[in-house]
Design an enzyme around this catalytic site. Structure first.
Site, PDB file in Angstrom:
ATOM      1  N   GLU A  25       0.827  -1.205   0.000  1.00  0.00           N
ATOM      2  CA  GLU A  25       0.000   0.000   0.000  1.00  0.00           C
ATOM      3  C   GLU A  25       0.862   1.256   0.000  1.00  0.00           C
ATOM      4  OE1 GLU A  25      -2.012  -0.497   3.715  1.00  0.00           O
ATOM      5  OE2 GLU A  25      -0.176  -0.204   4.829  1.00  0.00           O
ATOM      6  N   CYS A  60       6.797  -7.302  15.157  1.00  0.00           N
ATOM      7  CA  CYS A  60       6.263  -6.543  16.291  1.00  0.00           C
ATOM      8  C   CYS A  60       4.832  -7.028  16.548  1.00  0.00           C
ATOM      9  CB  CYS A  60       6.272  -5.046  15.990  1.00  0.00           C
ATOM     10  SG  CYS A  60       7.900  -4.438  15.510  1.00  0.00           S
ATOM     11  N   CYS A  63       1.470  -5.086  15.514  1.00  0.00           N
ATOM     12  CA  CYS A  63       1.372  -4.570  14.152  1.00  0.00           C
ATOM     13  C   CYS A  63       0.810  -5.635  13.203  1.00  0.00           C
ATOM     14  CB  CYS A  63       2.759  -4.118  13.702  1.00  0.00           C
ATOM     15  SG  CYS A  63       2.940  -3.947  11.934  1.00  0.00           S
ATOM     16  N   GLU A 112      10.269  -2.976   6.696  1.00  0.00           N
ATOM     17  CA  GLU A 112      11.387  -2.322   7.387  1.00  0.00           C
ATOM     18  C   GLU A 112      12.339  -1.829   6.286  1.00  0.00           C
ATOM     19  OE1 GLU A 112      12.766  -1.333  10.366  1.00  0.00           O
ATOM     20  OE2 GLU A 112      14.514  -0.859   9.135  1.00  0.00           O
ATOM     21  N   SER A 168      11.518   3.946  15.120  1.00  0.00           N
ATOM     22  CA  SER A 168      10.296   3.439  15.760  1.00  0.00           C
ATOM     23  C   SER A 168      10.694   2.821  17.094  1.00  0.00           C
ATOM     24  CB  SER A 168       9.637   2.378  14.877  1.00  0.00           C
ATOM     25  OG  SER A 168       9.324   2.942  13.628  1.00  0.00           O
ATOM     26  N   HIS A 170       8.924   2.983  20.490  1.00  0.00           N
ATOM     27  CA  HIS A 170       7.748   2.367  21.134  1.00  0.00           C
ATOM     28  C   HIS A 170       7.935   1.977  22.601  1.00  0.00           C
ATOM     29  CE1 HIS A 170       6.203   2.544  17.170  1.00  0.00           C
ATOM     30  NE2 HIS A 170       6.832   1.482  16.704  1.00  0.00           N
ATOM     31  N   CYS A 291      -0.650   0.405   9.781  1.00  0.00           N
ATOM     32  CA  CYS A 291       0.382  -0.046   8.861  1.00  0.00           C
ATOM     33  C   CYS A 291       0.113  -1.488   8.413  1.00  0.00           C
ATOM     34  CB  CYS A 291       1.701   0.091   9.615  1.00  0.00           C
ATOM     35  SG  CYS A 291       2.946  -1.090   9.316  1.00  0.00           S
TER      36      CYS A 291
HETATM   37  S1  SF4 Z   1       5.990  -2.851   9.814  1.00  0.00           S
HETATM   38 FE1  SF4 Z   1       7.042  -1.749  11.515  1.00  0.00          FE
HETATM   39  S2  SF4 Z   1       5.777  -2.135  13.347  1.00  0.00           S
HETATM   40 FE2  SF4 Z   1       5.183  -3.639  11.767  1.00  0.00          FE
HETATM   41  S3  SF4 Z   1       6.437  -5.478  12.217  1.00  0.00           S
HETATM   42 FE3  SF4 Z   1       7.532  -4.264  10.698  1.00  0.00          FE
HETATM   43  S4  SF4 Z   1       8.918  -2.969  11.899  1.00  0.00           S
HETATM   44 FE4  SF4 Z   1       7.361  -3.748  13.320  1.00  0.00          FE
END
Ligand code: SF4
Length: 301
Positions: A25, A60, A63, A112, A168, A170, A291
């Site tokens: 996306e 993560c 997510c 990533e 990121s 967190h 995301c």
């Molecule tokens: S897109 Fe970002 S938040 Fe989601 S698993 Fe990957 S690094 Fe983690």
């Protein structure tokens, strides 16, 4: 390619089906359009959020993308296609506010970016090259995010490009971050923030710290204080800007957004300690703004 609109048409999210069926996306957001009431403010500016991988291998747990694992890296051409489509939509007046240009490109879609380093660098060099070969976009308008691949942060610092780094984070402590961002077991909070600070020293670009506020998990006032302490370098916080992100809950997930009062208290602790902080505009919420979530939904359907 399937576009979806919200925020009075000033946010346009595009779901892409790649040649092998992978779904990714990109999101185009326009701010400061007179007469359109939408979240966000300021002058008429356009930001394009792009994906660098199909899926993500960083796992993560809060997510949606992380739950599906990594399918593959995108090629530089697949990343560039998202940029060109966004630029064309704006130039053609495909979003309210008249024809315009993309001012900011953020690598904050799926994946990533630092794990696909070569392809993102090829894309950045193409975007910043002058026309007609490149798009003439200023490197200062480009943001590369990472969940903490320290060697790649060091490599980016040596490229001599003034792009913005977004980390990121967190969580400010290893105990919680090991859980929220498993990559932390490889490079811990101190190592990550040392690398981010070295990036600032090398580029003079203020580093953006992304922090998703998750209810009763990382949103306590004492964690805000720990965050302020962890970010202190050279006796201050002038090298960072904290971006708090109200978590967009994934359906069926136990992770959810902080209460408004807890969010306000978290901001107040940071401000009292002299940390520059903003709460991020949560554009795209009404069209599955988390995301990777749009792609996950389409795959399920
Ligand atoms: S897109 Fe970002 S938040 Fe989601 S698993 Fe990957 S690094 Fe983690």
């Amino acid at each position: 390619m399937r576009p979806l609109c919200c925020d009075g048409g000033t946010t346009l999210k595009t779901l892409w089906r790649l040649f092998d069926g992978s779904l990714i996306e990109s999101v185009l957001m326009r701010y400061g359009v007179p007469g359109v009431r939408a979240s966000g403010s300021g002058r008429n500016r356009a930001t394009l959020c792009i994906s660098s991988q199909a899926g993500c291998g960083m796992a993560c747990p809060f997510c949606a993308t992380g739950q599906g694992g990594l399918q593959r890296n995108l090629s530089a051409a697949e990343i560039m296609a998202q940029v060109l489509a966004g630029a064309r939509t704006l130039a053609d007046g495909g979003i309210p506010g008249g024809p315009g240009r993309v001012n900011n490109i953020v690598f904050m879609g799926m994946g990533e970016p630092m794990a696909n380093y070569r392809a993102i660098m090829t894309t950045i060099r193409t975007m910043t090259a002058p026309g007609p070969q490149g798009l003439g976009i200023s490197a200062r308008g480009i943001t590369v995010s990472t969940v903490g691949l320290v060697p790649r942060i060091n490599q980016l610092a040596g490229e001599g490009l003034p792009v913005t780094l977004a980390v990121s984070l967190h969580a400010p402590d290893d105990e919680l971050r090991d859980e929220l961002c498993p990559v932390n077991t490889r490079w811990n909070v101190a190592a990550l923030l040392d690398a981010a600070h070295a990036y600032f020293v090398a580029t003079k670009r203020r580093v953006s710290i992304e922090y998703a506020l998750i209810r009763d998990v990382n949103d306590q006032p004492e964690r805000a204080a720990m965050l302020a302490d962890a970010l202190r370098r050279d006796g201050g916080h002038g090298w960072v800007h904290v971006n708090l992100i109200p978590l967009n809950p994934t359906p069926g997930s136990k992770w959810t957004a902080s209460r408004r009062a807890d969010q306000k208290a978290f901001v107040a602790v940071l401000e009292r300690r002299g940390v520059a902080v903003t709460v991020r505009d949560t554009r795209g919420r009404e069209i599955d703004g988390a995301c990777g979530q749009l792609a996950a939904t389409a795959a399920a359907g």
